[in-house]
Design a protein around this motif. Structure first.
Motif, PDB file in Angstrom:
ATOM      1  N   ARG A  45      -7.708   0.651   3.373  1.00 53.19           N
ATOM      2  CA  ARG A  45      -9.161   0.474   3.370  1.00 53.19           C
ATOM      3  C   ARG A  45      -9.677   0.010   4.733  1.00 53.19           C
ATOM      4  O   ARG A  45     -10.880  -0.096   4.934  1.00 53.19           O
ATOM      5  N   MET A  46      -8.761  -0.263   5.663  1.00 51.27           N
ATOM      6  CA  MET A  46      -9.133  -0.727   7.003  1.00 51.27           C
ATOM      7  C   MET A  46      -8.905   0.335   8.071  1.00 51.27           C
ATOM      8  O   MET A  46      -9.603   0.342   9.098  1.00 51.27           O
ATOM      9  N   LEU A  47      -7.911   1.222   7.855  1.00 56.70           N
ATOM     10  CA  LEU A  47      -7.519   2.181   8.878  1.00 56.70           C
ATOM     11  C   LEU A  47      -7.926   3.595   8.501  1.00 56.70           C
ATOM     12  O   LEU A  47      -8.038   3.928   7.314  1.00 56.70           O
ATOM     13  N   SER A  48      -8.102   4.429   9.507  1.00 56.92           N
ATOM     14  CA  SER A  48      -8.279   5.857   9.263  1.00 56.92           C
ATOM     15  C   SER A  48      -6.944   6.443   8.810  1.00 56.92           C
ATOM     16  O   SER A  48      -5.894   5.815   8.956  1.00 56.92           O
ATOM     17  N   LYS A  49      -6.979   7.661   8.283  1.00 55.11           N
ATOM     18  CA  LYS A  49      -5.731   8.303   7.860  1.00 55.11           C
ATOM     19  C   LYS A  49      -4.779   8.458   9.037  1.00 55.11           C
ATOM     20  O   LYS A  49      -3.573   8.265   8.915  1.00 55.11           O
ATOM     21  N   GLU A  50      -5.342   8.800  10.200  1.00 54.65           N
ATOM     22  CA  GLU A  50      -4.501   8.996  11.390  1.00 54.65           C
ATOM     23  C   GLU A  50      -3.827   7.690  11.803  1.00 54.65           C
ATOM     24  O   GLU A  50      -2.622   7.657  12.083  1.00 54.65           O
ATOM     25  N   ALA A  51      -4.602   6.596  11.830  1.00 52.77           N
ATOM     26  CA  ALA A  51      -4.035   5.302  12.207  1.00 52.77           C
ATOM     27  C   ALA A  51      -3.028   4.817  11.164  1.00 52.77           C
ATOM     28  O   ALA A  51      -1.971   4.274  11.507  1.00 52.77           O
ATOM     29  N   GLN A  52      -3.359   5.025   9.881  1.00 57.08           N
ATOM     30  CA  GLN A  52      -2.433   4.630   8.816  1.00 57.08           C
ATOM     31  C   GLN A  52      -1.113   5.399   8.931  1.00 57.08           C
ATOM     32  O   GLN A  52      -0.030   4.828   8.787  1.00 57.08           O
TER      33      GLN A  52
ATOM     34  N   GLN B  65     -10.115   9.119  -1.249  1.00 56.94           N
ATOM     35  CA  GLN B  65      -9.726   9.946  -0.102  1.00 56.94           C
ATOM     36  C   GLN B  65      -8.262  10.387  -0.157  1.00 56.94           C
ATOM     37  O   GLN B  65      -7.852  11.291   0.571  1.00 56.94           O
ATOM     38  N   TYR B  66      -7.467   9.740  -1.036  1.00 60.68           N
ATOM     39  CA  TYR B  66      -6.040  10.070  -1.110  1.00 60.68           C
ATOM     40  C   TYR B  66      -5.664  10.857  -2.369  1.00 60.68           C
ATOM     41  O   TYR B  66      -4.482  11.085  -2.613  1.00 60.68           O
ATOM     42  N   THR B  67      -6.652  11.287  -3.162  1.00 58.13           N
ATOM     43  CA  THR B  67      -6.321  12.021  -4.389  1.00 58.13           C
ATOM     44  C   THR B  67      -5.682  13.377  -4.090  1.00 58.13           C
ATOM     45  O   THR B  67      -5.006  13.945  -4.954  1.00 58.13           O
ATOM     46  N   GLU B  68      -5.870  13.888  -2.886  1.00 58.47           N
ATOM     47  CA  GLU B  68      -5.236  15.172  -2.537  1.00 58.47           C
ATOM     48  C   GLU B  68      -3.716  15.065  -2.439  1.00 58.47           C
ATOM     49  O   GLU B  68      -3.008  16.072  -2.356  1.00 58.47           O
ATOM     50  N   ALA B  69      -3.211  13.820  -2.482  1.00 62.50           N
ATOM     51  CA  ALA B  69      -1.759  13.608  -2.455  1.00 62.50           C
ATOM     52  C   ALA B  69      -1.123  13.769  -3.833  1.00 62.50           C
ATOM     53  O   ALA B  69       0.083  13.555  -3.975  1.00 62.50           O
ATOM     54  N   ALA B  70      -1.900  14.170  -4.853  1.00 60.70           N
ATOM     55  CA  ALA B  70      -1.394  14.241  -6.232  1.00 60.70           C
ATOM     56  C   ALA B  70      -0.119  15.083  -6.371  1.00 60.70           C
ATOM     57  O   ALA B  70       0.865  14.624  -6.963  1.00 60.70           O
ATOM     58  N   PRO B  71      -0.068  16.327  -5.863  1.00 55.25           N
ATOM     59  CA  PRO B  71       1.169  17.105  -6.016  1.00 55.25           C
ATOM     60  C   PRO B  71       2.354  16.501  -5.269  1.00 55.25           C
ATOM     61  O   PRO B  71       3.499  16.609  -5.717  1.00 55.25           O
TER      62      PRO B  71
END
Length: 453
Positions: A44-51, A335-341
């Motif tokens: 909740r603090m970092l962008s996807k790239e930074a994470q 924002q992370y629901t696309e990780a479902a599969p």
């Protein structure tokens, strides 16, 4: 009620295995609670790239830590117990190897920074700011190994809780302050946590630490290396097999793709927690069973250990596999629901891990660590080959699919290898799993059944 707790306290204090197992489980639960809380704040603090970049740092650092611990721990503990009169020299040799390995890593990072490599500036700053953590880990690992040699699992619990607890508290403070945190800041936070754990470990292990000795230093260092090479190689191969997907995805889809795998991995690690605890507790029991009762007893212990893990894993994993998106939304946000599969395939792979953990334990216990190493080498090769193939065919989900395929093939080879030495049966594991469910439900229904005066 007071008498009940008093009896249990007496049982725990009087049983080495129960007490050790309790603190081992407490350590894993507390560390997991801290790391999960930290992770929930970071996404909740970092962008996807930074994470994704931070996750790659932690994966790399974990592999390095795992290598050092695997190389030094078992060898130092075994040699200390077998050669008690040379304990001072063994401690000194272990510390020398510990410092030398860390020195190489720090010099490599500094060298990369000085020669201005093609790595992004943010990445280089992150690595540079993590160097204090690497240096302090020399002391932390040295003291922890002495605590392990003394079987002081209570102190290990406090050392690990200090490290991860301070990191969690620091990240919580940054989150509440609204500070725009960078990955370099997080590397410094790691250094603070490691330093605190090193101080805690020193205070707890101080009575066990002997003065340094240069007597036969390189001779004992050679013995440690010869003893620990297969254990370290196996540990690294196992971790590479499970982490290669994130490096491959980062190369293909950038660090944002790695973040999706890291979120899924955090959830999968929760389901893997019982397997880790059971494996740690069952290893000494397997050694004793082999020495005192023979292979039939080892096979029975193997089957019960895997069954005990599957009892928990099967319902939890199946539930999350059926409902991956709600779980991801709760844990990491929409924002992370696309990780479902990706999560679904990783959970399917997780069902194989109890078998592989107990395979490694059993091979080491019966004196075949070299076969454990070769099987893990084969598994790592199968996983990477399958991940590369399926990445090109199915996109970034392909790496998770490849991990499942590679691990399944590896399990087949592991089963065939173990059957040559220990008479295990897959049907026996399934039957014991069913029996645990049956007995658990029978006990539950008995307790819920109304009593008639």
């Amino acid at each position: 009620m007071t008498a009940f707790f008093h009896r249990w306290r007496e049982k725990i204090s009087g049983s080495y295995w129960l007490k050790s197992g309790l603190f081992a489980l407490m350590q894993r639960l507390s560390v997991s609670a801290c790391t999960i809380t930290t992770f929930l704040l970071l996404v909740r603090m970092l962008s996807k790239e930074a994470q994704g970049l931070y996750d790659l740092l932690m994966i790399t650092a974990t592999i390095f830590e795992l290598f050092k611990i695997a190389l030094l721990k078992n060898a130092t503990i075994t040699l200390t117990h077998n050669q008690e009169t040379h304990r001072q020299q063994i401690q000194s040799a272990s510390l020398m190897l510990n410092a030398a390995l860390t020195g190489v890593a720090v010099l490599l990072i500094v060298g990369l920074y000085v020669v201005h490599t093609a790595l992004p500036q943010e990445t280089m700053e992150m690595l540079l700011f993590y160097c204090p953590a690497l240096i302090m880990l020399v002391a932390a690992h040295h003291f922890e190994i002495q605590l392990l040699a003394a079987a002081d699992f209570k102190s290990i619990f406090w050392v690990q809780l200090t490290r991860h607890g301070i990191i969690m508290i620091s990240v919580s403070g940054l989150f509440l302050s609204g500070y725009a945190v960078t990955v370099a800041d997080l590397a410094l936070v790691q250094s603070v946590g490691v330093t605190a754990s090193a101080i805690t470990a020193w205070r707890l292990a101080r009575p066990l630490i002997l003065p340094l000795s240069a007597d036969a230093l390189f001779g004992w260092a050679g013995k440690i290396l010869r003893f620990g090479r297969f254990v370290a190689g196996t540990a690294i191969l196992s971790d590479i097999a499970r982490s290669a997907d994130r490096y491959l995805v980062a190369n293909m889809a950038g660090t944002a793709g790695t973040a999706l795998y890291s979120v899924s991995g955090r959830i999968t690690n929760l389901t893997d927690l019982p397997a880790s605890a059971v494996a740690e507790i069952s290893f000494p029991k397997t050694v004793r069973a082999m020495a005192e009762e023979g292979k039939e007893s080892v096979a029975n212990l193997f089957e019960w250990s895997v069954a005990a893990n599957w009892v928990f894993l099967l319902p939890v994993s199946l539930l999350i596999i059926l409902l991956p998106e709600p779980v991801l939304r709760i844990v990491a946000g929409a924002q992370y629901t696309e990780a479902a599969p990706i999560l679904q395939w990783m959970l399917a792979t997780g069902l194989l891990l109890p078998f592989m953990r107990q395979f490694g334990n059993t091979m080491d216990a019966i004196g075949k660590p070299h076969l454990n190493f070769y099987i893990n080498l084969l598994i790592a090769a199968c996983c990477i080959a399958a991940e590369l193939t399926l990445l090109s065919l199915a996109g970034r989900t392909g790496a998770a699919m490849g991990l499942f395929v590679g691990m399944s093939v590896g399990c087949g080879f592991a089963y065939a290898t173990l059957r040559k030495y220990v008479p295990i049966r897959i049907a026996g594991v399934a039957m014991k799993t069913f029996n645990i469910y049956k007995q658990s439900f029978a006990f539950l229904f008995q307790k819920l059944k109304p009593t008639h005066e």
